[in-house]
Scaffold this motif. Structure first.
Motif, short mmCIF file in Angstrom:
data_model
loop_
_atom_site.label_atom_id
_atom_site.label_comp_id
_atom_site.label_asym_id
_atom_site.label_seq_id
_atom_site.Cartn_x
_atom_site.Cartn_y
_atom_site.Cartn_z
N GLU A 90 39.07 16.07 46.02
CA GLU A 90 39.17 16.38 44.59
C GLU A 90 38.97 15.14 43.73
O GLU A 90 38.25 15.16 42.74
N GLU A 91 39.64 14.03 44.14
CA GLU A 91 39.51 12.81 43.37
C GLU A 91 38.07 12.34 43.34
O GLU A 91 37.56 11.87 42.33
N LEU A 92 37.40 12.51 44.49
CA LEU A 92 36.00 12.11 44.59
C LEU A 92 35.16 12.91 43.60
O LEU A 92 34.31 12.36 42.90
N ALA A 93 35.42 14.22 43.54
CA ALA A 93 34.68 15.06 42.62
C ALA A 93 34.89 14.59 41.18
O ALA A 93 33.98 14.59 40.36
N GLU A 94 36.13 14.15 40.91
CA GLU A 94 36.45 13.68 39.57
C GLU A 94 35.66 12.41 39.23
O GLU A 94 35.11 12.28 38.14
N VAL A 95 35.62 11.49 40.20
CA VAL A 95 34.86 10.25 39.99
C VAL A 95 33.41 10.59 39.69
O VAL A 95 32.80 10.09 38.75
N ALA A 96 32.86 11.50 40.51
CA ALA A 96 31.44 11.83 40.38
C ALA A 96 31.16 12.49 39.04
O ALA A 96 30.08 12.36 38.49
N ALA A 97 32.15 13.22 38.51
CA ALA A 97 31.93 13.89 37.24
C ALA A 97 32.03 12.91 36.08
O ALA A 97 31.85 13.28 34.93
N GLY A 98 32.33 11.67 36.39
CA GLY A 98 32.30 10.65 35.34
C GLY A 98 33.50 10.71 34.43
O GLY A 98 33.39 10.44 33.24
N SER A 99 34.67 11.09 34.96
CA SER A 99 35.85 11.17 34.11
C SER A 99 36.27 9.79 33.60
O SER A 99 37.20 9.66 32.85
N VAL A 100 35.52 8.75 34.06
CA VAL A 100 35.85 7.40 33.59
C VAL A 100 35.19 7.08 32.25
O VAL A 100 35.36 6.00 31.72
N ALA A 101 34.42 8.05 31.70
CA ALA A 101 33.69 7.78 30.47
C ALA A 101 34.63 7.40 29.32
O ALA A 101 35.83 7.63 29.37
N SER A 102 34.04 6.83 28.27
CA SER A 102 34.86 6.30 27.18
C SER A 102 35.56 7.43 26.42
O SER A 102 35.14 8.58 26.44
N ASP A 103 36.62 7.08 25.74
CA ASP A 103 37.31 8.06 24.92
C ASP A 103 36.47 8.36 23.69
O ASP A 103 35.90 7.46 23.09
N ALA A 104 36.44 9.64 23.34
CA ALA A 104 35.67 10.00 22.17
C ALA A 104 36.33 9.42 20.93
O ALA A 104 37.54 9.50 20.76
N ALA A 105 35.52 8.79 20.07
CA ALA A 105 36.08 8.15 18.88
C ALA A 105 36.00 9.07 17.67
O ALA A 105 36.25 8.65 16.55
N GLY A 106 35.63 10.31 17.87
CA GLY A 106 35.58 11.27 16.77
C GLY A 106 34.26 11.21 16.02
O GLY A 106 33.45 10.33 16.27
N PRO A 107 34.06 12.18 15.12
CA PRO A 107 32.79 12.28 14.40
C PRO A 107 32.41 10.97 13.72
O PRO A 107 33.27 10.28 13.18
N LEU A 108 31.14 10.65 13.79
CA LEU A 108 30.66 9.40 13.18
C LEU A 108 30.43 9.61 11.69
O LEU A 108 29.66 10.47 11.28
N ARG A 109 31.13 8.81 10.88
CA ARG A 109 30.88 8.85 9.45
C ARG A 109 30.02 7.67 9.03
O ARG A 109 29.10 7.81 8.23
N ALA A 110 30.32 6.50 9.60
CA ALA A 110 29.51 5.33 9.25
C ALA A 110 29.53 4.32 10.38
O ALA A 110 30.57 4.08 10.98
N LEU A 111 28.37 3.80 10.69
CA LEU A 111 28.27 2.73 11.68
C LEU A 111 27.76 1.49 10.94
O LEU A 111 26.69 1.53 10.34
N GLU A 112 28.58 0.42 10.97
CA GLU A 112 28.17 -0.79 10.23
C GLU A 112 28.00 -1.94 11.22
O GLU A 112 28.87 -2.19 12.05
#
Lengths: 588, 595
Positions: B335-357
């Motif tokens: 199960e843990e292997l499946a989790e790794v493969a699914a990329g659960s290590v990806a970054s936390d979502a920072a929410g909708p983008l309003r402005a990138l400076e």
């Protein structure tokens, strides 16, 4: 293994040895002399010990004992030196032979066709050309030292044992033959296990290699987890394979231990019997014991040599398979090509990537280009445009029809002759690790630096070149590194400018250039194409403005072919429709 | 990290396994004590000075019994050894790979891929060998302790003579280490040049064949090979000289025993059985010392390997090399292997983008000093921004640096006003997705190449394929989405690869889509469709596009013109057409391109 296959495999050992070892004859003869000397020294020492023991039992005089001890030490030291020298020479032979083999193998692979290279990653080829050939290096170098040297030692010991008594001589001979036979048997059981492990290894490094080349896509799309998942799954397959391979190894070692215990037991029994009969001295009992122990060395070495052989076996099989992979593109006998611009003719050429595949990629294609003319080839992605270029360079051969340059079927030409006169610029960026000069000339030292710089300037790379810290000696990283894609593409152009082709094929060659740069190099291209024929493959109309003829391909068939000016003037032609569509380009 | 610390960290990765292994091998080394004693008994029984009186047959039975015992332990020892070294080696490879995948993607490795593979393969193997041979040290200690106890019981003076060679071996090995290390480094370097050359050769086969440069390339390759032969010979000569000294210590020791034994034998205080026992143990001690010597050699070479492995880390802390995480080898880890493969290590979502400076963004290529200087830009949420400019103006470098695919030298990036600390980690799904200028395909199915581990959710794949204008191509592939592509599969055309990369990007839910020169290899009709569908499907996502196509420029809310690594001008197409010369030329160039 059936006996036939065994014969065949011996056959190709023989062939390899002849081809690569024979040129080293003189070193090998010198080596043989050293080996005989070293063997003799090893054989004489136990005799000294026997003399010592028997003397110590009988006489009171200490002098000969001390002399014997010194002699023993002296011989040992000389033997040590001789064996180092011998190893040096045999290593040298090993590297020289395998270097020759490695070079030949690389040259062979380089001459193979595209289907081969498409099915073999560079990681997998490294494993063959380097990994497998390295496995052979041990084989070549230690073959002489270990196999022949130890065989000599073994025979010497047996002869000396016969001198003591026929009984111990016969007993030990039987033992040696049985030992070699049993060990050989076990080897055959263990060999396939190693092959599997090496294959799994090759796959792992092939996989890692691909990931290392594509880090950008993985990183930015958050796919690292996916890659790691595949890595872990490969490990799960590999562990059992490695355990099996190691157990094969252990079984070989175990067998020798048991076999030697049996040999020792036999030596004890026979020498005890002879001693009780009073036919040998206690010194001789020790001599027999010592020789029996000494026998373990050659048999053991021959065993490890067999292990090398086992690895070499698998490697040789793969190397041979590689050598036997023939390019489906047979080199032609060579024929004359006219100097200057080349005429091109396609006689009803039909081509499929896979024999018997459903739809042909090119279907009964016929075209004719006069020397010095420019053909514009249009069509959407997948219509067969690039395939046409690949056929002209003989990366593939058509199943039906013929392609002619001048009046000569290109299959009649030598490949390097053909590729010297026909050059291809693609949108693929192939920058090799090395200096700018290496990248442009591919190590052709006859091209002068001034000429290179001149070409770079013509292509508008002058200021780029001026910024290079070490000029032409600046090193470029593999795959382009600090170059922008457009710069890399201009370098690919520059390569062509440094050669003297009769036909230039540009396959979407300017697709990575911005319009501004494209305009800037127009003039340079015009100069390049003077007195040369040219095929421009494009999906943009601007690129084919200089064309004399226009050919539009769809699904491998010609849907329109004629002179550009005529097609442009004919309002019903596809070409003129395309031109007329105005603002938005449409190509159907 | 010193070599010793490195070794200890490797050993403690699976301490229990290592202890079992060391135990097994110590026993393997101890077993030969028995046949030595048996041999002594054999000679003493013949000369009548024996004490056990078990007869020749009893002795023979003992010899056989001892060897069977040894075989059993050897099999055990091999199992513990392979279990330990496999885990340890793969732990290193995993950590390396994992680290490389966390590096700025466009500069993930400091050497060519071929060379990096030789680090993955050979240098890890070297470390594995050293760690595995280290158990021999315990074996030696056990054997030395027990055998010297027995030998001292017989004759102290002789015992000292037996151990004298040991001193010789250890000191010779110590003295020669720096030499050995130097030669080893040279031979490893010439080896990686050879593997590098092979890798270069076969990654660029087509270019070499087209240039007809086969012979010249091979000639150069042969030269590298010859260099390697020379450095290897030095390396091997040194190693062999050491080996020979080790091997000759038996003879030297035997000679020393002979020198002293004469008198004692004559006086009867030293029997032939004693003599045989001394010589027998001497052989084993020396072979064990040779193994310890091998360990010392491996250990020194491991130092070289460690250095080379550290270069792959590009300055990151050495501890990363020996992170002790699981390898998921057991079934229970599915199960843990499946989790790794699914990329659960990806970054936390920072929410909708309003402005990138972005401000002061700077990156200079270390080789040439060129790159981008002091770039300042602003993306509004939901906007469509195009970066344009002539070749070499820094467009690709700009987006790569922004996304952390190149390590920025200076500058700050703010997402909705908050500073992004580690752009490389931040700019991944679900925040952003990217399609590179020259996308890479992996040897796998087309489906997996697009998904790259992304879970398939209700029609996302179909949507992405449609938006990337791939349906037609997939229909014409023999096995559709299941077709094997990449280096070992069907080779896609340049345009197909770009659209696969587009699908790869679009199948990911992201706030920001960044695409570099998406349409350079596309025919006009396909490009047209692609842009249309992109506008349709992107929803409120923000887009940052590198392109000089008019199709893209006319759709842009905002255009940035790059020149020589700096922003030359920005604005809408209309404004730029009035004010900026480069832009006028680029625009009219594309106009002319329409024939």
């Amino acid at each position: 293994m059936t006996s036939e296959r065994r014969m065949a495999s011996r056959g190709h050992y023989g062939e390899l040895l002849r081809r690569y070892l024979l040129p080293q004859k003189r070193t090998i003869i010198g080596l043989a002399a050293l080996l005989i000397l070293s063997t003799a020294l090893q054989l004489v020492n136990p005799q000294i010990i026997r003399f010592f023991i028997d003397k110590a039992q009988s006489e009171a005089d200490l002098q000969p004992l001390l002399l014997a001890a010194c002699l023993f030490i002296g011989f040992s030291v000389v033997q040590g030196i001789v064996s180092v020298v011998a190893t040096y020479f045999s290593e040298n032979v090993g590297w020289k032979t395998t270097n020759a083999l490695r070079g030949d193998l690389a040259a062979h692979c380089l001459s193979l066709d595209m289907p081969f290279h498409k099915s073999h990653t560079s990681g997998a080829i490294i494993e063959r050309v380097d990994g497998d050939v390295n496995a052979l290096a041990n084989f070549f170098s230690s073959l002489i030292i270990n196999l022949i040297g130890n065989a000599l030692l073994m025979i010497g010991i047996l002869v000396l044992l016969f001198r003591e008594s026929w009984m111990i001589g016969t007993g030990m001979t039987v033992f040696v033959i049985a030992a070699v036979f049993v060990i050989q048997r076990i080897r055959r059981l263990a060999s396939p296990l190693w092959t599997k492990w090496r294959q799994a290894n090759a796959e792992l490094y092939g996989f890692i290699g691909e990931q290392l080349e594509g880090t950008e896509d993985i990183r930015a799309n958050g796919a690292a987890g996916f890659v790691m998942g595949r890595f872990y799954r490969m490990l799960r397959v590999m562990l059992p394979l490695r355990i099996k391979a190691f157990l094969g190894f252990a079984s070989m070692w175990s067998t020798t231990i048991i076999v030697f215990a049996l040999g020792n037991a036999m030596a004890f029994a026979i020498s005890a019997y002879l001693w009780k009969q009073g036919s040998i001295t206690i010194g001789t009992v020790y001599l027999i014991f010592y020789y029996t122990e000494l026998l373990s060395k050659p048999i053991e070495k021959i065993r490890t040599q067999m292990e090398d052989l086992q690895k070499a076996d698998a490697s040789i099989t793969r190397i041979r398979a590689l050598f036997e992979t023939r390019s489906s593109i047979a080199d032609g006998p060579g024929a004359a090509l006219p100097a200057g611009a080349l005429a091109v003719k396609f006689d009803d050429v039909t081509f499929r990537y896979e024999d018997g595949g459903a739809e042909p990629t090119l279907d009964s294609l016929a075209l004719q280009l006069q020397p010095g003319e420019v053909l514009g080839l249009l069509g959407r992605t997948g219509s067969g445009k690039s395939t046409l270029a690949r056929l002209l360079l003989r990366f593939y051969d058509p199943q039906e029809g013929a392609i002619k340059l001048g009046d000569t079927d290109i299959r009649q030409l030598k490949l390097n002759q053909l590729r010297k006169r026909v050059t291809l610029v693609t949108q693929n960026i192939e920058i090799i690790e090395g200096t700018i000069r290496d990248n442009l000339t591919f190590y052709d030292e006859s091209i002068r630096d001034e000429r290179i710089v001149e070409v770079l300037e013509q292509l508008g790379l002058g200021s780029w070149y001026a910024a290079m810290p070490e000029g032409l000696d600046t090193r470029l990283a593999s795959g382009g590194g600090s170059l922008s894609a457009g710069e890399a593409q201009l370098l690919a152009f520059a390569r062509v400018f440094l050669t003297d082709p009769g036909l230039v094929i540009m396959d979407e060659a300017s697709s990575r250039l911005d319009p501004l740069t494209e305009q800037r190099i127009e003039e340079a291209i015009s100069r390049l194409l003077a007195n040369r024929s040219c095929i421009i493959i494009a999906h943009r109309l601007a690129t084919v403005q200089r064309a004399d003829q226009i050919l539009i391909l769809e699904n491998g068939r010609i849907i329109e072919y004629g002179r550009r000016t005529q097609l442009a003037a004919d309002p019903s032609s596809r070409f003129s429709t395309m031109l007329a569509t105005g603002l938005e380009e449409v190509l159907v | 990290m010193t070599t010793l610390q490195y070794l200890i960290r490797l050993i403690t990765y699976r301490t229990r396994l290592y202890v079992f292994n060391a135990l097994a091998w110590s026993i393997i080394y101890l077993v030969p004590i028995v046949p030595g004693l048996i041999t002594k008994e054999f000679f003493d029984s013949l000369t009548g000075s024996g004490s056990l009186k078990m007869g020749t047959w009893g002795i023979i039975a003992l010899v056989l019994g001892a060897s069977v015992g040894r075989v059993v332990v050897i099999v055990l020892g091999f199992i513990t050894d392979v279990q330990f070294r496999f885990r340890m080696g793969m732990m290193l490879r995993r950590n390396l790979l994992q680290h490389v995948l966390k590096q700025p993607g466009a500069r993930a490795i400091p050497v060519s891929p071929g060379e990096a593979i030789s680090h993955f393969r050979d240098d890890v193997d070297q470390s594995e060998e050293a760690a595995s041979w280290s158990v021999d040290v315990f074996g030696l200690t056990c054997f030395a302790a027990v055998s010297s106890y027995i030998l001292v019981g017989i004759d102290l003076q002789m015992t000292l003579l037996v151990f004298l060679p040991l001193v010789v071996v250890v000191s010779v090995a110590q003295l020669s280490t720096s030499r050995l290390q130097k030669y080893r480094a040279a031979s490893r370097e010439s080896t990686s040049r050879v593997t590098g050359a092979i890798s270069e050769m076969f990654s660029n086969v087509q270019a070499i064949q087209v240039a007809g440069a086969e012979e010249r390339v091979i000639e150069r390759f042969r030269q590298f090979n010859d260099d390697r032969r020379r450095t290897m010979l030095k390396d091997k000569l040194m190693g062999e000289a050491l080996n020979s000294i080790f091997a000759n210590t038996v003879n030297l020791g035997t000679g020393l025993i002979l020198l002293v034994a004469g008198q004692k034998m004559q006086s009867g205080s030293f029997t032939i059985g004693d003599f045989s026992l001394f010589v027998y143990y001497l052989t084993f001690i020396t072979s064990i010392i040779t193994n310890v010597g091998t360990f010392i050699t491996h250990f020194k070479q491991m130092g070289v390997a460690l250095e080379r492995l550290l270069t792959l880390l590009q300055g990151a802390p050495a501890r990363l090399l020996t992170l002790k995480d699981t390898l998921y080898l057991r079934k229970g880890h599915d199960e843990e292997l499946a989790e790794v493969a699914a990329g659960s290590v990806a970054s936390d979502a920072a929410g909708p983008l309003r402005a990138l400076e972005v401000s002061g963004l700077t990156y200079r290529f270390p080789e040439t000093g060129r790159g981008i200087e002091d770039v300042r830009l602003q993306l509004k949420g939901g906007s469509f921004t195009v970066v344009t400019g002539t070749i070499g103006s820094g467009k690709t470098t700009l987006v790569r640096t922004l996304l952390g695919l190149l390590p920025k030298d200076e500058g700050t990036i703010k997402w909705n006003g908050r500073v992004v600390q580690d752009p490389g980690t931040f700019f991944t799904p679900a925040n952003s997705a990217y399609s590179a200028q020259i996308p890479r395909m992996y040897s796998d199915t087309l489906r997996n190449n697009i998904l790259l581990g992304q879970r398939e959710e209700d029609g996302a794949l179909e949507g992405a394929i449609h938006a990337a204008v791939m349906e037609y191509d997939i229909e014409h592939l023999q096995h559709g989405l299941e077709t094997m592509i990449g280096p070992r599969g069907v080779k896609l055309s340049g345009g197909q690869m770009q659209r696969t990369a587009a699908a790869r990007m679009l199948v990911r839910d992201a706030q920001l889509y960044v695409f570099d020169d998406l349409s350079s290899a596309l025919d006009v009709e396909t490009e047209q469709k692609l842009w249309e569908r992109l506008f349709e499907s992107r929803g409120d996502a923000t887009c940052l596009v590198v392109s000089h196509r008019r199709a893209a420029l006319t759709h842009a809310d905002h255009i940035i013109v790059m020149k020589e690594g700096r922003i030359e001008a920005e604005g809408t197409a209309e404004e730029l057409l009035r004010t900026n010369e480069t832009f006028q030329e680029l625009w009219s160039g594309d106009e002319r391109a329409k024939g």
